[in-house]
Design a protein around this motif. Structure first.
Motif, mmCIF file in Angstrom:
data_model
loop_
_atom_site.group_PDB
_atom_site.id
_atom_site.type_symbol
_atom_site.label_atom_id
_atom_site.label_comp_id
_atom_site.label_asym_id
_atom_site.label_seq_id
_atom_site.Cartn_x
_atom_site.Cartn_y
_atom_site.Cartn_z
ATOM 1 N N ARG A 31 0.931 -1.173 -0.107
ATOM 2 C CA ARG A 31 -0.015 0.035 -0.044
ATOM 3 C C ARG A 31 0.813 1.127 0.022
ATOM 4 N N ARG A 32 1.837 1.212 0.753
ATOM 5 C CA ARG A 32 2.745 2.265 1.167
ATOM 6 C C ARG A 32 3.688 2.593 -0.218
ATOM 7 N N LEU A 33 4.299 1.604 -0.776
ATOM 8 C CA LEU A 33 4.959 1.607 -2.092
ATOM 9 C C LEU A 33 4.029 2.083 -3.127
ATOM 10 N N ASP A 34 2.953 1.474 -3.435
ATOM 11 C CA ASP A 34 2.184 2.113 -4.371
ATOM 12 C C ASP A 34 1.887 3.706 -4.179
ATOM 13 N N ALA A 35 1.692 4.160 -3.087
ATOM 14 C CA ALA A 35 1.148 5.453 -3.120
ATOM 15 C C ALA A 35 2.790 6.246 -3.482
ATOM 16 N N TYR A 36 3.812 5.767 -2.668
ATOM 17 C CA TYR A 36 5.182 6.453 -3.032
ATOM 18 C C TYR A 36 5.489 6.420 -4.586
ATOM 19 N N ALA A 37 5.045 5.455 -5.239
ATOM 20 C CA ALA A 37 5.255 5.327 -6.696
ATOM 21 C C ALA A 37 4.398 6.323 -7.389
ATOM 22 N N ARG A 38 3.078 6.471 -6.933
ATOM 23 C CA ARG A 38 2.321 7.656 -7.525
ATOM 24 C C ARG A 38 2.757 9.035 -7.451
ATOM 25 N N ALA A 39 3.559 9.153 -6.235
ATOM 26 C CA ALA A 39 3.937 10.706 -5.730
ATOM 27 C C ALA A 39 5.172 10.901 -6.607
ATOM 28 N N GLY A 40 5.823 10.021 -7.387
ATOM 29 C CA GLY A 40 7.008 10.166 -8.252
ATOM 30 C C GLY A 40 8.147 9.531 -7.706
ATOM 31 N N ALA A 41 8.214 8.555 -6.837
ATOM 32 C CA ALA A 41 9.463 8.033 -6.434
ATOM 33 C C ALA A 41 10.104 7.212 -7.567
ATOM 34 N N ASP A 42 11.497 7.024 -7.570
ATOM 35 C CA ASP A 42 12.118 6.536 -8.765
ATOM 36 C C ASP A 42 12.467 5.128 -8.379
ATOM 37 N N GLY A 43 12.542 4.717 -7.034
ATOM 38 C CA GLY A 43 12.767 3.576 -6.501
ATOM 39 C C GLY A 43 12.275 3.300 -5.247
ATOM 40 N N VAL A 44 12.387 2.116 -4.742
ATOM 41 C CA VAL A 44 11.537 1.910 -3.377
ATOM 42 C C VAL A 44 12.630 0.811 -2.559
ATOM 43 N N PHE A 45 12.605 1.320 -1.294
ATOM 44 C CA PHE A 45 13.579 0.533 -0.299
ATOM 45 C C PHE A 45 12.731 -0.245 0.847
ATOM 46 N N VAL A 46 13.109 -1.555 0.838
ATOM 47 C CA VAL A 46 12.387 -1.893 2.228
ATOM 48 C C VAL A 46 13.503 -2.854 2.958
ATOM 49 N N PRO A 47 13.992 -2.131 3.994
ATOM 50 C CA PRO A 47 15.108 -2.663 4.920
ATOM 51 C C PRO A 47 14.346 -3.635 5.786
ATOM 52 N N GLY A 48 14.868 -4.741 6.097
ATOM 53 C CA GLY A 48 14.424 -5.821 6.869
ATOM 54 C C GLY A 48 13.808 -6.843 6.156
ATOM 55 N N LEU A 49 13.455 -6.725 4.923
ATOM 56 C CA LEU A 49 12.745 -7.706 4.163
ATOM 57 C C LEU A 49 13.842 -8.625 3.810
ATOM 58 N N SER A 50 14.093 -9.808 4.088
ATOM 59 C CA SER A 50 15.074 -11.100 3.685
ATOM 60 C C SER A 50 14.563 -12.324 3.307
ATOM 61 N N ASP A 51 13.198 -12.538 3.466
ATOM 62 C CA ASP A 51 12.834 -13.743 3.034
ATOM 63 C C ASP A 51 12.805 -14.002 1.333
ATOM 64 N N PRO A 52 13.425 -14.757 0.891
ATOM 65 C CA PRO A 52 13.441 -14.885 -0.809
ATOM 66 C C PRO A 52 12.132 -14.932 -1.415
ATOM 67 N N ALA A 53 11.146 -15.433 -0.752
ATOM 68 C CA ALA A 53 9.805 -15.776 -1.380
ATOM 69 C C ALA A 53 9.016 -14.206 -1.355
ATOM 70 N N ALA A 54 9.052 -13.845 -0.022
ATOM 71 C CA ALA A 54 8.799 -12.643 0.106
ATOM 72 C C ALA A 54 9.034 -11.473 -1.017
ATOM 73 N N ILE A 55 10.487 -11.532 -1.038
ATOM 74 C CA ILE A 55 11.247 -10.373 -1.905
ATOM 75 C C ILE A 55 10.774 -10.786 -3.395
ATOM 76 N N SER A 56 10.585 -12.157 -3.793
ATOM 77 C CA SER A 56 10.119 -12.385 -5.250
ATOM 78 C C SER A 56 8.838 -11.855 -5.482
ATOM 79 N N ALA A 57 8.098 -12.207 -4.322
ATOM 80 C CA ALA A 57 6.492 -11.370 -4.449
ATOM 81 C C ALA A 57 6.460 -10.065 -4.618
ATOM 82 N N LEU A 58 7.252 -9.341 -3.857
ATOM 83 C CA LEU A 58 7.217 -7.664 -4.206
ATOM 84 C C LEU A 58 7.763 -7.369 -5.197
#
Length: 295
Positions: free
Chosen positions: A172-199
């Motif tokens: 939800r947040r990354l979608d909002a940040y994308a609409r605001a004009g972000a060029d990239g998104v950063f999710v520290p603390g995310l390390s599970d391979p399956a969750a990373i692939s899904a994101l």
């Protein structure tokens, strides 16, 4: 998204951009001397070196001072600016103008707050939009701390209670940040391979590159590349490793040992470090003497 030299480094055809994070001139110049074409700053390193707290909007001047010393040099610089040191979008935009004027290529803006809550998404999106309006070519890496901070409620007058599921809240947040004009998104603390692939799959329609924070306990850079990650930051890792190595070496010498020499770690020579001080990006080969003869 405006295509710049820095944004082009996020092109997945060349694998993920590995971004080491420096805390002063010497660390940045030494990394550049090893061929890193882009270097970030670490807000923890900058704050700790100045005796100030990280994440508390206390290091605006220190951050700008370092950016002015490093920006526009032989490498591209991305600055960790915490949450922009303000919740006023215009003040954050002014910071962005000053950073761009110093030759900075990118800025990292986080939505975590010192009290352990997340900045309401509309407040953070307003900062992102203000920065992009002020400096369109500045690469905005929008960070969300949904995997780090407690599942507390945001300001109910600004947005509804946060979803307790970090997956849903992150998207939800990354979608909002994308609409605001972000060029990239950063999710520290995310390390599970399956969750990373899904994101990565969730972000694919937007084309936004996903930035993951490297952890020795998490996937390696090649493994992150295989998952579709396009930027890997080292964050405060190098600063903490350097600090730990310095203290460990001092304790070993005090105990009668040989310090770093006993671990077969070759420190830069005096002359190599002196060349960094003089403004170069000398090739620090880590092949110097560790016996103290050159200090």
């Amino acid at each position: 998204m405006t295509t710049t030299r820095f944004s082009a480094l996020h092109d997945d055809s060349g694998g993920p951009l590995l971004l080491p994070n420096a805390w002063d001139h010497a660390s940045a110049a030494a990394l550049a001397g090893q061929g890193f074409t882009a270097i970030g700053t670490t807000s923890l390193g900058v704050a700790a070196a100045a005796g100030l707290p990280d994440g508390a909007a206390a290091t605006r001047e220190e951050t700008l001072r370092l950016a002015r010393g490093l920006g526009g040099g032989a490498f591209l610089l991305s600055v960790d600016a915490e949450g922009g040191f303000s919740d006023d979008p215009e003040e954050v935009a002014e910071l962005a103008r000053e950073l761009a004027g110093a030759g900075v290529a990118g800025i990292n803006l986080e939505d975590g707050r010192p009290d352990g809550t997340l900045t309401p998404a509309p407040v953070h999106t307003a900062k992102i939009a203000a920065v992009k309006a002020a400096v369109p070519d500045l690469f905005v890496n929008a960070r969300t701390d949904t995997y780090w901070l407690p599942k507390t409620s945001a300001d109910p007058e600004v947005e509804p209670e946060r979803d307790p599921d970090p997956v849903t809240e992150t998207r939800r947040r990354l979608d909002a940040y994308a609409r605001a004009g972000a060029d990239g998104v950063f999710v520290p603390g995310l390390s599970d391979p399956a969750a990373i692939s899904a994101l990565v799959a969730h972000l694919r329609p937007s084309g936004l590159p996903l930035n993951i924070l490297y952890s020795p306990k998490g996937p390696t850079v090649p493994e992150l590349a295989a998952l579709g990650v396009r930027r890997v930051s080292l964050g405060s890792y190098l600063f903490r490793e350097a600090l730990g190595a310095a203290v460990t070496a001092a304790l070993d010498v005090r105990a009668g040992g040989k310090g770093a020499a006993a671990w077969n770690v070759a420190a830069p020579t005096y002359d190599e470090v002196q060349r960094l001080r003089l403004g170069g990006t000398a090739d620090v080969r880590l092949g110097g003497s560790a016996d103290g003869a050159e200090i």
